[in-house]
Motif scaffolding. Structure first.
Motif, mmCIF file in Angstrom:
data_model
loop_
_atom_site.group_PDB
_atom_site.id
_atom_site.type_symbol
_atom_site.label_atom_id
_atom_site.label_comp_id
_atom_site.label_asym_id
_atom_site.label_seq_id
_atom_site.Cartn_x
_atom_site.Cartn_y
_atom_site.Cartn_z
ATOM 1 N N LEU A 375 0.810 -1.215 0.000
ATOM 2 C CA LEU A 375 0.000 0.000 0.000
ATOM 3 C C LEU A 375 0.846 1.269 0.000
ATOM 4 O O LEU A 375 0.309 2.365 -0.193
ATOM 5 N N GLY A 386 -5.851 -1.790 -4.068
ATOM 6 C CA GLY A 386 -5.648 -1.920 -2.638
ATOM 7 C C GLY A 386 -6.469 -3.049 -2.040
ATOM 8 O O GLY A 386 -5.976 -3.825 -1.203
ATOM 9 N N LEU A 452 -6.415 -0.421 4.407
ATOM 10 C CA LEU A 452 -6.339 0.538 3.304
ATOM 11 C C LEU A 452 -6.028 1.943 3.804
ATOM 12 O O LEU A 452 -5.547 2.789 3.033
ATOM 13 N N SER A 455 -2.561 3.576 3.113
ATOM 14 C CA SER A 455 -2.104 3.971 1.782
ATOM 15 C C SER A 455 -1.840 5.470 1.726
ATOM 16 O O SER A 455 -2.457 6.263 2.433
ATOM 17 N N VAL A 460 -6.977 5.180 -2.987
ATOM 18 C CA VAL A 460 -6.945 3.838 -2.402
ATOM 19 C C VAL A 460 -7.642 3.830 -1.048
ATOM 20 O O VAL A 460 -8.404 2.908 -0.736
#
Length: 809
Positions: A375, A386, A452, A455, A460
Motif C-alpha cells: 500500500l 488496494g 487501506l 495507503s 486507495v
C-alpha cells in the motif's frame, strides 16, 4: 459517512453521478420484470406444495423434493437478476469508454466510471450470493460473526502432503460446505480478480489505439534487454542478472531511477511495461499468463522465481522449501519497498508508467502477502488494487498458518521419533528466531479492509468517495455497515433535486427492491435518518415505498420512460398504486400510450384495480379546472369546442377499451353531460351552436351502443364482481343517457325548425311586367294570373319546408 461531505449537513450538496443514462432504463426494467415473474412462479410452487397434504413417507419425500427444486429455482432467479444488472452496467461502461475516447467530456467520463463501478458492485453481490443469503447479507440482523473454522486439524495430518492438507482444511467438507468467513473471503478474492481482469482486458483491447502508453512491450521483443546488451558489447563490459539488486542493496539512498539506470532508456521503458502487464495479470489471478509473458520476452528465469509458492504435493510437484522461498520474498520485498518509496509523493504516484523496479516490488509484495509495503508502493493506484492486495494477503496468510501448523507438527514428530528421515518437505528453518510471520484478520474482511487507511493515496483509502465503492466495502464488511449504507444512499436520493442523479436513484431503488424481495424482515428495519423528511404524507411508508415513489415520479416526467412506470407501481401498496398510477395516467393523452399503460396495469396490478384507477382518472379529469395546455400526443380539438372540454370528452375513452369498463363509462358520460347541460344551458332561442359540446360528445366520441353494452355487462357481473355497478343502477343510467340523447336530438331539430322559419319568406317579387307599362289590358290579366300562380307555388313549397321541419322538431 459514505459521501463527499464530512457530516450529514453536506448531503444535499453531494453529487453522485453526472450524465445521461437513458438507454439503460429498459434493460433494468426487463431484468426486474424477469426476476419478479420468477419469484411469483416460486411463490405459486410453494403454495401448491403446502396445499397438497400427504401423511405417507413417499408423499413427504416428494414434497421435500419439490421444495428443493423451488428453492433452487429461487436462488437461480436471484443470481440471474444480480448478474443481469452487472452485465448491463459493465456493458454500458465499456461502450461509454470506447465512444468517449480521449476527447470525452467530464460528464461522459464520469458516467463511464460510474457505470463500471456499479457493474462491479452488482458483480460482488452475485459472487457473495453464490455462497447463500448469509454470505451476501453477513450478520445484518445483529448476529455475532462466526469464527473461521478449518474442516480438519493440520497438526493431525503429518503423513499427508502440504497440498493435500490445504485441500482438506480449506476446501469443502463432505457436505460441500466451507466455513462462512473463508467462503466469503474466497468469493471476494475471486470477484476482485475478475474486476481487475476486465480492466486489463479492456486496456489490451485498446492497445496502441488512441494511447501513447501501450500496455505490452513491442511484439518483436523476444530477448532480454537487447539495447543494453548491445551497448555493453560495444563497451566491452559484462552484465549480470543481479546487477539491479546489487545496485539497490548497496546504497540506501538509491532511487528507482538510478536502480534502473544501468538499462538503456528503451529497455527500461519496455521492462516497465512488461512487469506492469505481469503485475496486472497477477492481480487478475492469471498467473500462468504472466509466467508465459515473461518467458516469451526472454526472461524465463523470472518466471521460475515467481512459482515458488506452490505447496508440495504427493506426486512431487510443488516447492518442498516453500516457507523458505516466501521468507526470502518478504525480505526482498522490504528492500525493494524502501527504494520504490523514495521520492514518490502522492501527487507523483498517479502517473501511468513507473520504473520497472516498482512493478517488480509490487509483484513480490503480492507473492509474499506484504500488505504494508504494497500500500506504500505507488503502483497500487486504485481502490480495487488496494482491496486486492488486502484480500490476497488475507487468503495467503491463512494458507501459511495452515501449512505452518502442519510443518510444526512434522518437526515435533521428527524430534520425538529422532528419525534421520523426516517427512518429505519438512522445513526445519522456515522462520528465524527473530522473524515473525505477517498476521492476518482470521477472515474478518472489515478488519482487513481497515489496512487501506495506511495507503498514501486518497484514491486507495477512500475510493474517491465513490458511493458504489463504499457499497462494495459495506457488503464486504457486512453487519450494521449494510444498513447504514442503504439508509444513507436512500436519504441522498430522496433529498436530491438534480435529475442528473437519477441513475443513482435507479441503483438504490433496485437494490432495495431486491432486499425487500429476499429479506423482507431486514427491509422492514430500513428507514430514513431522523433529520431527513420524505415530504408529503409519506412518512408512514416503508423505505422501499418512499424510494419507489421518488423513482416513479422521475419516470413519469419523461415520456420515453412511461412504459416502465407500471412495473414499479405494482410494487407499491394498493393505496399508493391507486394514487400514483392515477396521477400518472391523467397526463397520458395518446391513444396508443393509453392502451399500453392500461394493458400493463391489467397484467401487473391486482385484479380489478385497473377499473378503480380509471374511475379516479376520468372523474378527476372531468371535474378538473386546471388551465388547459397542449400535451404531447394529444389530438386536435373539434371545431367549435373548447380545448378543455375536448380533453374532458376524450377522458371517457379510458373506459371504452374493454367492455367490462363500459358501465363506468356510462356513469362518467352522464356526469359529463350533466356538467355540459348545466354549464351551457338552453336559451330561449336555441341554435345549432347551443349544446354543441354535448352533441359532438354523444355523436362522435362515444360508442353507439354504449348504454346497451353497459347494461349487458352489469347483467353478467351482477353480484359476482366487487365494486361493480348494480344492474338497477345501470338501467337507470341507460334511461338517463337515452333521455339526454333524445333531448339533444329534439334540440337539434327544433333549432333547425327555427332556422327554417328565419330563412324562408312567403313574399314573391314579380319581374314579368314590361318596363314603361306598355301592356294592354288583356296582357296585364295574363301576367297577373301567372304571377298569382307563381306565388301560390312558392308559398306551397315554403309551407312544405316548414311543415317538414316542424314534423322533425
Amino acid at each position: 459517512n459514505y459521501y463527499d461531505g464530512d457530516d450529514h449537513g453536506d448531503r444535499n450538496t453531494a453529487h453522485v453521478i453526472i450524465g445521461d443514462d437513458s438507454d439503460s432504463y429498459g434493460p433494468y426494467h426487463n431484468a426486474l420484470l424477469t426476476f419478479l415473474q420468477s419469484r411469483e412462479r416460486l411463490s405459486k410452487a410453494y403454495s401448491a406444495v403446502q396445499v397438497e397434504d400427504g401423511d405417507d413417507d413417499d408423499a413427504m419425500q416428494e414434497d421435500n423434493e419439490e421444495l428443493a427444486e423451488a428453492n433452487a429455482a429461487g436462488e437461480e432467479a436471484e443470481m440471474k437478476f444480480l448478474s443481469s444488472l452487472a452485465e448491463i452496467c459493465l456493458l454500458r461502461g465499456s461502450q461509454d469508454g470506447r465512444n468517449g475516447g480521449r476527447s470525452a467530456t467530464a460528464p461522459a467520463a464520469g458516467l463511464c466510471e460510474a457505470s463500471k463501478n456499479e457493474g462491479n458492485f452488482w458483480d460482488l453481490m452475485t459472487a457473495l450470493r453464490e455462497g447463500g443469503t448469509d454470505s451476501l447479507f453477513y450478520c445484518v440482523n445483529g448476529e455475532s460473526p462466526p469464527d473461521l473454522l478449518l474442516n480438519n486439524d493440520p497438526a493431525t495430518m503429518v503423513a499427508t502432503s502440504p497440498a493435500e492438507v490445504l485441500e482438506a482444511c480449506l476446501g469443502e467438507d463432505e457436505n460441500g460446505n466451507t466455513s462462512l468467513p473463508l467462503q466469503r473471503l474466497n468469493a471476494a478474492l475471486s470477484w476482485i480478480e475478475a474486476c481487475l481482469g476486465r480492466n486489463f482486458d479492456e486496456k489490451i483491447a485498446n492497445e496502441y489505439k488512441n494511447s501513447s502508453d501501450p500496455i505490452l512491450p513491442p511484439p518483436g521483443r523476444r530477448t532480454m534487454w537487447p539495447a543494453t546488451v548491445e551497448s555493453m558489447k560495444r563497451k566491452g563490459g559484462k552484465i549480470h542478472l543481479d546487477a539491479p539488486l546489487q545496485h539497490m542493496f548497496g546504497d540506501r539512498s538509491t532511487s528507482p531511477a538510478s536502480v534502473s539506470s544501468f538499462l538503456e532508456s528503451e529497455d527500461e521503458a519496455n521492462e516497465a511495461r512488461l512487469l506492469r502487464a505481469c503485475f496486472m495479470l497477477f492481480q487478475a489471478g492469471r498467473v500462468e499468463e504472466a509466467l508465459k509473458l515473461v518467458s516469451d520476452c526472454g526472461q524465463p528465469w523470472r518466471a521460475a522465481s515467481w512459482i515458488g509458492g506452490e505447496p508440495l504435493s504427493s506426486d512431487g510437484s510443488g516447492n518442498p522449501t516453500r516457507a523458505f522461498w516466501k521468507k526470502q520474498c518478504r525480505q526482498i520485498s522490504k528492500q525493494m519497498a524502501r527504494v520504490t518509496q523514495v521520492g514518490n509523493s502522492p501527487q507523483e504516484s498517479t502517473r501511468s508508467l513507473h520504473s520497472s523496479i516498482a512493478y517488480e516490488a509490487a509483484i513480490l509484495c503480492l507473492l509474499s502477502d506484504d500488505v504494508n509495503n504494497a500500500l506504500k508502493n505507488p503502483v497500487f493506484q486504485t481502490w480495487e488494487s488496494g482491496v486486492h492486495a488486502v484480500l490476497h494477503a488475507e487468503r495467503g496468510i491463512i494458507v501459511d498458518e495452515v501449512l505452518m501448523a502442519h510443518n510444526n507438527a512434522r518437526i515435533e514428530a521428527a524430534e520425538e521419533s529422532q528419525t534421520h528421515f523426516p517427512y518429505v518437505g519438512t522445513e526445519f528453518d522456515a522462520l528465524d528466531a527473530t522473524e515473525t510471520a505477517p498476521e492476518g484478520c482470521d477472515g474478518d474482511l472489515g478488519a482487513a479492509l481497515e489496512q487501506l487507511d495506511s495507503s498514501l493515496l486518497d484514491e486507495v483509502r477512500e475510493g474517491s468517495g465513490d458511493p458504489f465503492r463504499n457499497g462494495m466495502s459495506s457488503f464486504l464488511v457486512g453487519q450494521n455497515a449494510v444498513k447504514e449504507y442503504i439508509e444513507e444512499c436512500a436519504a441522498l436520493s430522496i433529498a436530491a433535486q438534480n435529475e442528473d442523479e437519477a441513475c443513482f436513484l435507479r441503483f438504490i431503488v433496485h437494490l432495495v427492491i431486491y432486499i425487500d424481495s429476499v429479506l423482507p424482515d431486514f427491509s422492514s428495519q430500513l428507514s430514513l435518518p431522523q433529520d431527513v423528511s420524505a415530504g408529503g404524507d409519506s412518512n408512514d411508508d416503508s423505505l422501499c415505498e418512499l424510494l419507489l415513489l421518488k423513482y416513479i415520479s422521475y419516470l413519469s416526467t419523461r415520456r420515453d420512460l412511461w412504459p416502465h412506470v407500471a412495473l414499479y407501481c405494482s410494487l407499491l401498496s394498493v393505496d399508493n398504486i391507486l394514487e400514483t398510477y392515477s396521477s400518472f395516467l391523467i397526463n397520458v393523452h395518446s391513444d396508443q400510450e393509453r392502451k399500453m399503460a392500461l394493458q400493463q396495469a391489467r397484467d401487473l396490478f391486482p385484479e380489478g384495480l385497473d377499473c378503480c384507477i380509471l374511475r379516479n382518472v376520468v372523474r378527476e379529469m372531468i371535474i378538473s379546472d386546471i388551465p388547459w395546455q397542449h400535451a404531447p400526443g394529444e389530438e386536435g380539438t373539434p371545431a367549435g369546442v373548447n380545448s378543455a372540454d375536448a380533453r374532458k370528452m376524450r377522458s371517457i375513452h379510458w373506459l371504452c377499451y374493454y367492455p367490462e369498463h363500459w358501465p363506468d363509462a356510462l356513469v362518467c358520460s352522464n356526469q359529463l353531460l350533466r356538467i355540459f347541460l348545466l354549464t351551457e344551458g338552453v336559451g330561449t332561442e336555441p341554435s345549432d351552436s347551443n349544446l354543441l359540446a354535448c352533441k359532438i360528445f354523444c355523436d362522435k366520441m362515444l360508442p353507439d351502443d354504449l348504454a346497451d353494452v353497459a347494461v349487458m355487462q352489469c347483467e353478467q357481473n351482477d353480484g359476482h364482481v366487487p365494486s361493480s355497478i348494480s344492474l338497477p343502477m345501470s338501467q337507470n343510467l341507460r334511461k338517463e343517457y337515452i333521455s339526454i340523447e333524445r333531448f339533444l336530438n329534439a334540440h337539434t331539430m327544433y333549432a333547425q325548425f327555427l332556422d327554417v322559419l328565419a330563412n324562408t319568406s312567403p313574399t314573391h317579387s314579380s319581374k314579368s311586367k314590361m318596363a314603361g307599362g306598355t301592356q294592354n289590358e288583356f296582357e296585364k290579366g295574363i301576367a297577373d294570373k301567372m304571377e298569382r300562380n307563381a306565388f301560390r307555388q312558392k308559398k306551397t313549397g315554403v309551407c312544405k319546408i316548414i311543415t317538414k321541419a316542424a314534423s322533425r322538431a
